[in-house]
Design a protein around this motif. Structure first.
Motif, PDB file in Angstrom:
ATOM      1  N   ARG A  62       8.542  -8.580  17.201  1.00  0.00           N
ATOM      2  CA  ARG A  62       8.412  -8.345  18.636  1.00  0.00           C
ATOM      3  C   ARG A  62       7.675  -9.449  19.375  1.00  0.00           C
ATOM      4  N   LEU A  63       6.835 -10.196  18.678  1.00  0.00           N
ATOM      5  CA  LEU A  63       5.970 -11.169  19.336  1.00  0.00           C
ATOM      6  C   LEU A  63       6.400 -12.599  19.042  1.00  0.00           C
ATOM      7  N   ALA A  64       6.511 -13.420  20.102  1.00  0.00           N
ATOM      8  CA  ALA A  64       6.853 -14.835  19.962  1.00  0.00           C
ATOM      9  C   ALA A  64       5.955 -15.653  20.881  1.00  0.00           C
ATOM     10  N   VAL A  65       5.676 -16.882  20.463  1.00  0.00           N
ATOM     11  CA  VAL A  65       4.886 -17.799  21.271  1.00  0.00           C
ATOM     12  C   VAL A  65       5.683 -19.078  21.471  1.00  0.00           C
ATOM     13  N   GLY A  66       5.315 -19.853  22.502  1.00  0.00           N
ATOM     14  CA  GLY A  66       6.075 -21.065  22.792  1.00  0.00           C
ATOM     15  C   GLY A  66       5.241 -22.134  23.458  1.00  0.00           C
ATOM     16  N   LEU A  67       5.719 -23.367  23.353  1.00  0.00           N
ATOM     17  CA  LEU A  67       5.156 -24.523  24.043  1.00  0.00           C
ATOM     18  C   LEU A  67       6.278 -25.165  24.846  1.00  0.00           C
ATOM     19  N   GLU A  68       5.963 -25.614  26.083  1.00  0.00           N
ATOM     20  CA  GLU A  68       6.980 -26.235  26.925  1.00  0.00           C
ATOM     21  C   GLU A  68       6.419 -27.475  27.606  1.00  0.00           C
ATOM     22  N   THR A  69       7.284 -28.450  27.825  1.00  0.00           N
ATOM     23  CA  THR A  69       6.929 -29.619  28.616  1.00  0.00           C
ATOM     24  C   THR A  69       8.092 -29.952  29.537  1.00  0.00           C
ATOM     25  N   GLU A  70       7.794 -30.526  30.710  1.00  0.00           N
ATOM     26  CA  GLU A  70       8.834 -30.785  31.704  1.00  0.00           C
ATOM     27  C   GLU A  70       8.513 -32.054  32.485  1.00  0.00           C
ATOM     28  N   PHE A  71       9.567 -32.748  32.894  1.00  0.00           N
ATOM     29  CA  PHE A  71       9.452 -33.916  33.766  1.00  0.00           C
ATOM     30  C   PHE A  71      10.477 -33.792  34.877  1.00  0.00           C
ATOM     31  N   ARG A  72      10.043 -34.028  36.136  1.00  0.00           N
ATOM     32  CA  ARG A  72      10.924 -33.901  37.288  1.00  0.00           C
ATOM     33  C   ARG A  72      10.935 -35.197  38.106  1.00  0.00           C
ATOM     34  N   THR A  73      12.086 -35.462  38.730  1.00  0.00           N
ATOM     35  CA  THR A  73      12.195 -36.575  39.670  1.00  0.00           C
ATOM     36  C   THR A  73      12.619 -36.039  41.029  1.00  0.00           C
ATOM     37  N   ARG A  74      12.443 -36.868  42.080  1.00  0.00           N
ATOM     38  CA  ARG A  74      12.845 -36.508  43.439  1.00  0.00           C
ATOM     39  C   ARG A  74      13.309 -37.765  44.167  1.00  0.00           C
ATOM     40  N   ASP A  75      13.577 -37.619  45.475  1.00  0.00           N
ATOM     41  CA  ASP A  75      14.045 -38.735  46.309  1.00  0.00           C
ATOM     42  C   ASP A  75      15.241 -39.420  45.665  1.00  0.00           C
ATOM     43  N   ASN A  76      16.255 -38.591  45.356  1.00  0.00           N
ATOM     44  CA  ASN A  76      17.473 -39.073  44.698  1.00  0.00           C
ATOM     45  C   ASN A  76      17.157 -39.789  43.383  1.00  0.00           C
ATOM     46  N   THR A  77      16.231 -39.193  42.632  1.00  0.00           N
ATOM     47  CA  THR A  77      15.780 -39.629  41.297  1.00  0.00           C
ATOM     48  C   THR A  77      15.005 -40.940  41.326  1.00  0.00           C
ATOM     49  N   SER A  78      14.635 -41.454  42.505  1.00  0.00           N
ATOM     50  CA  SER A  78      13.937 -42.734  42.576  1.00  0.00           C
ATOM     51  C   SER A  78      12.432 -42.598  42.364  1.00  0.00           C
ATOM     52  N   GLU A  79      11.892 -41.371  42.496  1.00  0.00           N
ATOM     53  CA  GLU A  79      10.459 -41.158  42.364  1.00  0.00           C
ATOM     54  C   GLU A  79      10.170 -40.098  41.305  1.00  0.00           C
ATOM     55  N   ALA A  80       9.110 -40.339  40.527  1.00  0.00           N
ATOM     56  CA  ALA A  80       8.619 -39.304  39.618  1.00  0.00           C
ATOM     57  C   ALA A  80       7.953 -38.210  40.457  1.00  0.00           C
ATOM     58  N   ASP A  81       8.235 -36.956  40.142  1.00  0.00           N
ATOM     59  CA  ASP A  81       7.734 -35.842  40.936  1.00  0.00           C
ATOM     60  C   ASP A  81       6.660 -35.045  40.203  1.00  0.00           C
ATOM     61  N   ARG A  82       6.876 -34.778  38.913  1.00  0.00           N
ATOM     62  CA  ARG A  82       5.935 -33.914  38.200  1.00  0.00           C
ATOM     63  C   ARG A  82       6.069 -34.061  36.689  1.00  0.00           C
ATOM     64  N   TRP A  83       4.910 -34.017  36.046  1.00  0.00           N
ATOM     65  CA  TRP A  83       4.816 -33.798  34.607  1.00  0.00           C
ATOM     66  C   TRP A  83       4.129 -32.448  34.409  1.00  0.00           C
ATOM     67  N   SER A  84       4.527 -31.707  33.400  1.00  0.00           N
ATOM     68  CA  SER A  84       3.843 -30.446  33.142  1.00  0.00           C
ATOM     69  C   SER A  84       3.930 -30.090  31.660  1.00  0.00           C
ATOM     70  N   GLY A  85       2.971 -29.297  31.229  1.00  0.00           N
ATOM     71  CA  GLY A  85       2.955 -28.781  29.870  1.00  0.00           C
ATOM     72  C   GLY A  85       2.363 -27.394  29.881  1.00  0.00           C
ATOM     73  N   GLY A  86       2.897 -26.510  29.053  1.00  0.00           N
ATOM     74  CA  GLY A  86       2.408 -25.132  29.086  1.00  0.00           C
ATOM     75  C   GLY A  86       2.585 -24.407  27.778  1.00  0.00           C
ATOM     76  N   LEU A  87       1.985 -23.245  27.714  1.00  0.00           N
ATOM     77  CA  LEU A  87       2.122 -22.365  26.559  1.00  0.00           C
ATOM     78  C   LEU A  87       2.377 -20.955  27.057  1.00  0.00           C
ATOM     79  N   SER A  88       3.064 -20.155  26.240  1.00  0.00           N
ATOM     80  CA  SER A  88       3.452 -18.814  26.663  1.00  0.00           C
ATOM     81  C   SER A  88       3.507 -17.882  25.464  1.00  0.00           C
ATOM     82  N   ALA A  89       3.498 -16.587  25.746  1.00  0.00           N
ATOM     83  CA  ALA A  89       3.643 -15.548  24.732  1.00  0.00           C
ATOM     84  C   ALA A  89       4.575 -14.479  25.284  1.00  0.00           C
ATOM     85  N   GLU A  90       5.405 -13.936  24.411  1.00  0.00           N
ATOM     86  CA  GLU A  90       6.384 -12.923  24.822  1.00  0.00           C
ATOM     87  C   GLU A  90       6.357 -11.759  23.837  1.00  0.00           C
ATOM     88  N   TYR A  91       6.352 -10.552  24.380  1.00  0.00           N
ATOM     89  CA  TYR A  91       6.297  -9.358  23.539  1.00  0.00           C
ATOM     90  C   TYR A  91       7.409  -8.401  23.964  1.00  0.00           C
TER      91      TYR A  91
END
Length: 255
Positions: free
Chosen positions: A41-70
């Motif tokens: 029933r229980l699972a855990v996870g790690l996630e990372t993400e990178f986003r661009t904007r301005d028609n992909t010409s600019e870096a918008d965001r870096w992120s990292g996270g952790l989660s749990a699901e039951y």
């Protein structure tokens, strides 16, 4: 039944694609995730993400996270998560003469309940999520938006008056959001899972934005899967994001 489901997904594709001209910007969002089941029933996870904007010409965001699901029941699961966001901010004052361009941190937590039901190969799910975001206070250099070479305040240079560089302090800020996502996912075969979803993001003053997504998941094997999708975001507030078209690419690995 299968033909009707496929026709429904194709109609969603046409509706979202037809709205292309309504948006203002295009970006690419890439993400990678790692998932581990601790019990049935229980699972855990790690996630990372990178986003661009301005028609992909600019870096918008870096992120990292952790989660749990039951998994509470066969049709209902609860989850919670934390994400550290590192955003690229570009802010202009009301007169348009001063602006700031800097990277800053935000902290985000969320709690969700997701209900799902299978109709043959079609899975219908509804996710209700509360989201809290906190941005610490940040002091940054402020710049003049001047291009006149005869002026001693050049575009993109810190303001210097009597040897003092002007700065601006953005106070600490927090926000609460309520996100509602309805998703249809169809099991085409053992590998392909096309999907369509609509999500609302509601803030303290009402509806902030709507997100419409179409795409597909490809399950390479029991451990590896990739996803590819297109998202249209309609913003109803005068914020920095605005309307966006997003190409999403994801990868997930199950331990």
């Amino acid at each position: 039944m299968e033909k009707r489901i496929i026709a429904l997904l194709l109609a969603a594709v046409a509706a979202v694609t037809g709205a292309w001209a309504q948006g203002n910007d295009f970006g690419i969002w890439t993400e990678a995730g790692l998932e581990k089941s601790l019990t049935r029933r229980l699972a855990v996870g790690l996630e990372t993400e990178f986003r661009t904007r301005d028609n992909t010409s600019e870096a918008d965001r870096w992120s990292g996270g952790l989660s749990a699901e039951y998994r509470l029941t066969r049709w209902l699961k609860a989850s919670a998560g934390y994400t550290l966001l590192y955003d690229h901010n570009h802010k202009v004052n009301s007169s348009g003469k001063k602006f700031s361009d800097y990277w800053g941190l935000r902290h985000r937590t969320n709690v969700s309940l997701t209900a799902s039901h299978n109709l043959g190969r079609l899975n219908i799910s509804l996710r209700e999520r509360w989201q809290y975001t906190y941005r610490p206070e940040r002091t940054v250099d402020r710049y003049w938006n001047y291009t006149d070479e005869d002026d001693d305040r050049y575009y993109g240079d810190p303001i210097v008056k009597k040897g003092i560089t002007e700065t601006h302090t953005y106070g600490a800020k927090s926000s609460h959001k309520w996100r509602n996502r309805l998703q249809l996912k169809y099991k085409l075969n053992k590998q392909w899972r096309p999907y369509a979803s609509a999500e609302s993001v509601v803030g303290s003053s009402g509806l902030d934005k709507m997100r419409y997504t179409i795409g597909t998941e490809l399950r390479i094997n029991k451990q590896h899967s990739v996803s590819l999708g297109y998202m249209l975001q309609n913003s109803y507030k005068d914020d920095e994001e605005g309307n966006r078209h997003v190409l999403g690419v994801g990868y997930n690995f199950k331990l």
